[in-house]
Design an enzyme around this catalytic site. Structure first.
Site, PDB file in Angstrom:
ATOM      1  N   SER A   1      31.961  79.080  43.520  1.00  0.00           N
ATOM      2  CA  SER A   1      31.849  80.832  42.654  1.00  0.00           C
ATOM      3  C   SER A   1      30.731  80.634  41.936  1.00  0.00           C
ATOM      4  CB  SER A   1      33.619  81.413  42.635  1.00  0.00           C
ATOM      5  OG  SER A   1      32.444  82.636  41.454  1.00  0.00           O
TER       6      SER A   1
ATOM      7  N   TYR B   1      39.942  80.222  36.282  1.00  0.00           N
ATOM      8  CA  TYR B   1      39.857  80.187  37.771  1.00  0.00           C
ATOM      9  C   TYR B   1      37.775  80.159  38.055  1.00  0.00           C
ATOM     10  CZ  TYR B   1      37.332  82.427  41.951  1.00  0.00           C
ATOM     11  OH  TYR B   1      36.144  83.184  42.862  1.00  0.00           O
TER      12      TYR B   1
END
Length: 262
Positions: A140, A153
């Site tokens: 990501s 995250y």
């Protein structure tokens, strides 16, 4: 006729994983679909069999559970037909760093890093022996941006990028292609599961567009593919700056600025 390698896809029941399944099926690859939701996997498998004629096997597994993860690892180690691994399974969490629960952190880190790494190891060992294969790790852009406020995250996704780059350096000379794919916000169920309203995000990419772009990078054998990055030179500049930094690090002595008395 050349036999196309089978593709094992984690997190395949919806979103990015399901799109990958459809794209590879239409290219003529047999599939092994991995996710927790058996009913959704079976429905997707039935549809793809009917639409494309490829063989699609369902392998239900919760990759945060040791025994179920081990089952998928064994499949990757032992099934010589599987030549491509799409390491897509992952979760996100809402809330600030101090709002994270211990159990939530453990699950997040286990799925996004530990399971991904173990599956990559299981697949790559056999692929190296065969002298061919491909592993796609879904990261990501959050892993590049602590400013976005998703510390845990984002850290797991920074791990995915670093791991992929390290794998590529080691495995590419042995015939194994490794691709890190870095999406930005993509329209999938990960947001709802994390308690985040996707409608509050300013720009969201469709999962189909994301995967189509990622597969262009796959076909070009890119080491890092960032579908939402419009100026490719910016990544090249960042990577070149990082490598230049390495040449400036002299390990035997502290930098001058740290050897001056205050």
């Amino acid at each position: 006729m050349t036999t196309r390698p089978a593709v094992l896809i984690t997190g395949a029941s919806s979103g990015i994983g399901a799109v990958y399944a459809g794209r590879f099926a239409r290219r003529g690859h047999d599939l092994v679909l991995v996710a927790r939701d058996n009913a959704r996997l079976e429905a997707l498998a039935a549809r793809l069999r009917q639409e494309t004629g490829v063989a699609v096997e369902v392998l239900p597994a919760d990759l945060t559970r040791h025994g179920e993860l081990a089952t998928v690892e064994a499949r990757l180690r032992n099934d010589a037909r599987i030549g491509i691994l799409i390491n897509n399974a992952g979760i996100a969490q809402s809330g600030g760093f101090i709002d994270q629960s211990p159990d939530g952190i453990e699950r997040l880190v286990t799925l996004n890093t530990t399971a991904l790494t173990r599956l990559a190891v299981a697949a790559s060992a056999r692929m190296v022996d065969a002298g061919e294969g491909a592993i796609v790790n879904i990261g990501s852009v959050v892993g590049l941006a602590p400013e976005l406020g998703m510390a845990v995250y984002g850290a797991t996704k920074a791990f995915v990028l670093f791991l992929s780059q390290g794998m590529s350096l080691e495995l590419a000379p042995k015939g194994v292609y490794v691709q890190a794919v870095l999406p930005a916000a993509t329209r999938t169920e990960i947001w709802e599961r994390a308690g985040i309203d996707i409608n509050t995000l300013p720009e969201v990419m469709d999962a189909g567009e994301l995967v189509d772009a990622a597969m262009v990078g796959f076909d070009r054998r890119e080491a890092v593919t960032i579908p939402p990055l419009h100026v490719a030179a910016r990544w090249d500049t960042l990577d070149a700056t990082r490598q230049a930094l390495l040449t400036d690090i002299r390990q035997a002595q502290a930098a001058e600025r740290y050897r001056i008395a205050v």
